[in-house]
Motif scaffolding. Structure first.
Motif, mmCIF file in Angstrom:
data_model
loop_
_atom_site.group_PDB
_atom_site.id
_atom_site.type_symbol
_atom_site.label_atom_id
_atom_site.label_comp_id
_atom_site.label_asym_id
_atom_site.label_seq_id
_atom_site.Cartn_x
_atom_site.Cartn_y
_atom_site.Cartn_z
ATOM 1 N N ASN A 16 0.696 -1.135 -0.028
ATOM 2 C CA ASN A 16 -0.185 -0.067 0.087
ATOM 3 C C ASN A 16 0.661 1.612 0.219
ATOM 4 O O ASN A 16 0.089 2.005 -0.450
ATOM 5 N N ARG A 17 2.264 0.818 0.047
ATOM 6 C CA ARG A 17 3.108 2.336 0.149
ATOM 7 C C ARG A 17 3.893 2.213 -1.018
ATOM 8 O O ARG A 17 3.907 3.195 -1.347
ATOM 9 N N ASN A 18 4.721 1.185 -1.094
ATOM 10 C CA ASN A 18 5.313 0.738 -2.409
ATOM 11 C C ASN A 18 5.069 -0.344 -2.822
ATOM 12 O O ASN A 18 4.090 -1.565 -2.413
ATOM 13 N N LEU A 19 5.766 -0.643 -4.503
ATOM 14 C CA LEU A 19 5.594 -1.539 -5.701
ATOM 15 C C LEU A 19 6.518 -2.115 -4.904
ATOM 16 O O LEU A 19 7.356 -1.591 -5.653
ATOM 17 N N ASN A 20 6.581 -3.588 -4.824
ATOM 18 C CA ASN A 20 8.285 -3.908 -5.018
ATOM 19 C C ASN A 20 8.309 -5.410 -5.906
ATOM 20 O O ASN A 20 7.275 -5.977 -5.347
ATOM 21 N N TYR A 21 8.636 -5.501 -6.194
ATOM 22 C CA TYR A 21 9.391 -5.953 -7.727
ATOM 23 C C TYR A 21 10.267 -7.478 -6.547
ATOM 24 O O TYR A 21 11.778 -6.785 -6.924
ATOM 25 N N VAL A 22 10.528 -8.805 -6.528
ATOM 26 C CA VAL A 22 11.886 -8.529 -5.679
ATOM 27 C C VAL A 22 12.034 -10.158 -7.082
ATOM 28 O O VAL A 22 10.676 -11.055 -7.069
ATOM 29 N N THR A 23 12.999 -10.935 -7.161
ATOM 30 C CA THR A 23 13.370 -11.591 -8.161
ATOM 31 C C THR A 23 14.485 -12.040 -6.781
ATOM 32 O O THR A 23 15.619 -11.263 -6.746
ATOM 33 N N VAL A 24 14.211 -13.621 -6.754
ATOM 34 C CA VAL A 24 14.888 -14.546 -5.911
ATOM 35 C C VAL A 24 14.938 -15.601 -6.749
ATOM 36 O O VAL A 24 14.434 -16.284 -7.751
ATOM 37 N N SER A 25 16.774 -16.392 -6.848
ATOM 38 C CA SER A 25 17.428 -18.014 -7.073
ATOM 39 C C SER A 25 15.992 -18.795 -6.981
ATOM 40 O O SER A 25 15.908 -18.917 -5.688
ATOM 41 N N ARG A 26 16.194 -19.602 -7.671
ATOM 42 C CA ARG A 26 14.931 -20.757 -7.153
ATOM 43 C C ARG A 26 16.011 -22.284 -7.038
ATOM 44 O O ARG A 26 15.734 -23.339 -7.125
ATOM 45 N N ASP A 27 17.159 -21.751 -6.169
ATOM 46 C CA ASP A 27 17.832 -22.734 -6.473
ATOM 47 C C ASP A 27 18.112 -23.732 -4.961
ATOM 48 O O ASP A 27 18.979 -24.122 -4.631
ATOM 49 N N GLY A 28 17.526 -23.113 -4.418
ATOM 50 C CA GLY A 28 17.342 -23.749 -2.818
ATOM 51 C C GLY A 28 17.768 -22.532 -1.592
ATOM 52 O O GLY A 28 17.683 -22.469 -0.716
ATOM 53 N N LEU A 29 18.841 -21.466 -2.380
ATOM 54 C CA LEU A 29 19.344 -20.464 -1.448
ATOM 55 C C LEU A 29 18.465 -19.259 -1.061
ATOM 56 O O LEU A 29 18.590 -18.274 -0.378
ATOM 57 N N CYS A 30 17.533 -19.227 -2.095
ATOM 58 C CA CYS A 30 16.638 -18.247 -2.399
ATOM 59 C C CYS A 30 17.869 -16.890 -2.289
ATOM 60 O O CYS A 30 17.156 -15.780 -1.589
ATOM 61 N N VAL A 31 18.098 -16.581 -3.192
ATOM 62 C CA VAL A 31 19.293 -15.483 -3.439
ATOM 63 C C VAL A 31 18.542 -14.187 -3.756
ATOM 64 O O VAL A 31 17.973 -14.092 -5.361
ATOM 65 N N PRO A 32 18.208 -13.157 -2.963
ATOM 66 C CA PRO A 32 18.139 -12.457 -3.667
ATOM 67 C C PRO A 32 18.951 -11.123 -4.666
ATOM 68 O O PRO A 32 19.757 -10.170 -4.178
ATOM 69 N N LEU A 33 18.369 -11.512 -6.064
ATOM 70 C CA LEU A 33 19.125 -10.871 -7.043
ATOM 71 C C LEU A 33 19.132 -9.702 -7.467
ATOM 72 O O LEU A 33 20.010 -9.010 -7.933
ATOM 73 N N THR A 34 17.728 -9.187 -8.191
ATOM 74 C CA THR A 34 17.188 -7.986 -7.825
ATOM 75 C C THR A 34 15.678 -7.573 -7.073
ATOM 76 O O THR A 34 14.402 -8.465 -6.541
ATOM 77 N N GLY A 35 15.799 -6.678 -7.173
ATOM 78 C CA GLY A 35 15.232 -5.559 -6.399
ATOM 79 C C GLY A 35 14.608 -4.323 -6.931
ATOM 80 O O GLY A 35 15.544 -3.765 -7.558
ATOM 81 N N ASN A 36 12.949 -4.103 -7.102
ATOM 82 C CA ASN A 36 12.755 -3.160 -8.253
ATOM 83 C C ASN A 36 11.358 -2.528 -7.394
ATOM 84 O O ASN A 36 10.265 -2.759 -6.915
ATOM 85 N N ILE A 37 11.669 -1.413 -6.752
ATOM 86 C CA ILE A 37 10.596 -0.655 -5.626
ATOM 87 C C ILE A 37 10.460 0.568 -6.652
ATOM 88 O O ILE A 37 10.936 1.643 -6.793
ATOM 89 N N PHE A 38 8.587 0.800 -6.263
ATOM 90 C CA PHE A 38 8.187 2.183 -6.860
ATOM 91 C C PHE A 38 7.381 2.767 -6.051
ATOM 92 O O PHE A 38 6.209 2.215 -5.446
ATOM 93 N N ALA A 39 7.847 3.660 -5.773
ATOM 94 C CA ALA A 39 6.879 4.124 -3.846
ATOM 95 C C ALA A 39 6.250 5.273 -4.410
ATOM 96 O O ALA A 39 6.265 6.048 -5.614
ATOM 97 N N ARG A 40 4.553 4.819 -3.511
ATOM 98 C CA ARG A 40 4.053 6.607 -3.849
ATOM 99 C C ARG A 40 4.059 7.482 -2.537
ATOM 100 O O ARG A 40 4.810 8.453 -3.757
#
Length: 211
Positions: A154-178
């Motif tokens: 409701n304050r931010n729209l977040n696009y979070v990309t994580v790896s699917r290799d079991g580690l769940c590494v946060p690869l990229t993040g994109n935030i569109f803030a209001r």
């Protein structure tokens, strides 16, 4: 400007109101995952925001990041360049998640600013996240499948990309803030599921004086 830099970096490292456990899947969705409890990495951050009084803020930063769930802390050191004047600052940010306090240190000026954390730390992809799609990183036999999730708090729209290799590494993040209106992007490199430099959590003298 040092305050804005630390706030926008924090928005990319922590996202508000995430659940602590993965939940059941919807049809055709990959499994939700939890970030490693300890890791070190480098992050590249680009920020552009419209501030009050018709001012703007933009920056490009590179940080070495260390996260430790046992300590309940995040530590970051790196170089931040404010645009368009190309002002460079060597920054050090310490986040005490348990006490909800953040310390922003300008290593050039030897100053420390204490502020309250504005969000809760990421633990897992929450059940409220909407699955956006998958992508493949790498080339040839060196490939990593990644999943992108949309988190709307409701304050931010977040696009979070994580790896699917079991580690769940946060690869990229994109935030569109209001509020304030703006966009932040983050890319993770040099990831290791361990703590490379625990000294990043040690409070410098300029911050100890604040307590």
């Amino acid at each position: 400007m040092m305050y804005y830099n630390s706030v926008f970096v924090t928005l990319l490292i922590v996202i508000a109101s995430l659940d602590g456990k993965p939940t059941s899947l919807l049809k055709n969705e990959p499994e939700r995952c939890c970030f490693p409890k300890q890791y070190s990495s480098k992050i590249i951050i680009s920020v552009g925001y419209a501030l009050p009084d018709s001012e703007t803020y933009s920056s490009y930063s590179s940080y070495n990041v260390t996260y430790d769930a046992d300590r309940g802390m995040i530590g970051m050191k790196g170089l931040s360049i404010t645009l368009p004047d190309q002002q460079k600052s060597n920054m050090w940010i310490i986040e005490n998640i348990k006490d909800e306090i953040m310390y922003t240190i300008d290593q050039d000026l030897k100053t420390c600013v204490q502020s309250k954390l504005i969000s809760s730390t990421v633990v897992c992809i929450p059940d409220t996240a909407e699955y956006f799609g998958s992508s493949t990183y790498g080339y040839g036999d060196k490939k990593i499948v990644a999943d992108t999730w949309i988190i709307n708090n409701n304050r931010n729209l977040n696009y979070v990309t994580v790896s699917r290799d079991g580690l769940c590494v946060p690869l990229t993040g994109n935030i569109f803030a209001r509020t304030p209106a703006g966009v932040s992007t983050m890319t993770t490199t040099d990831f290791a599921p361990e703590i490379d430099d625990p000294s990043v959590f040690d409070m410098p003298d300029e911050c100890k004086k604040l307590n």
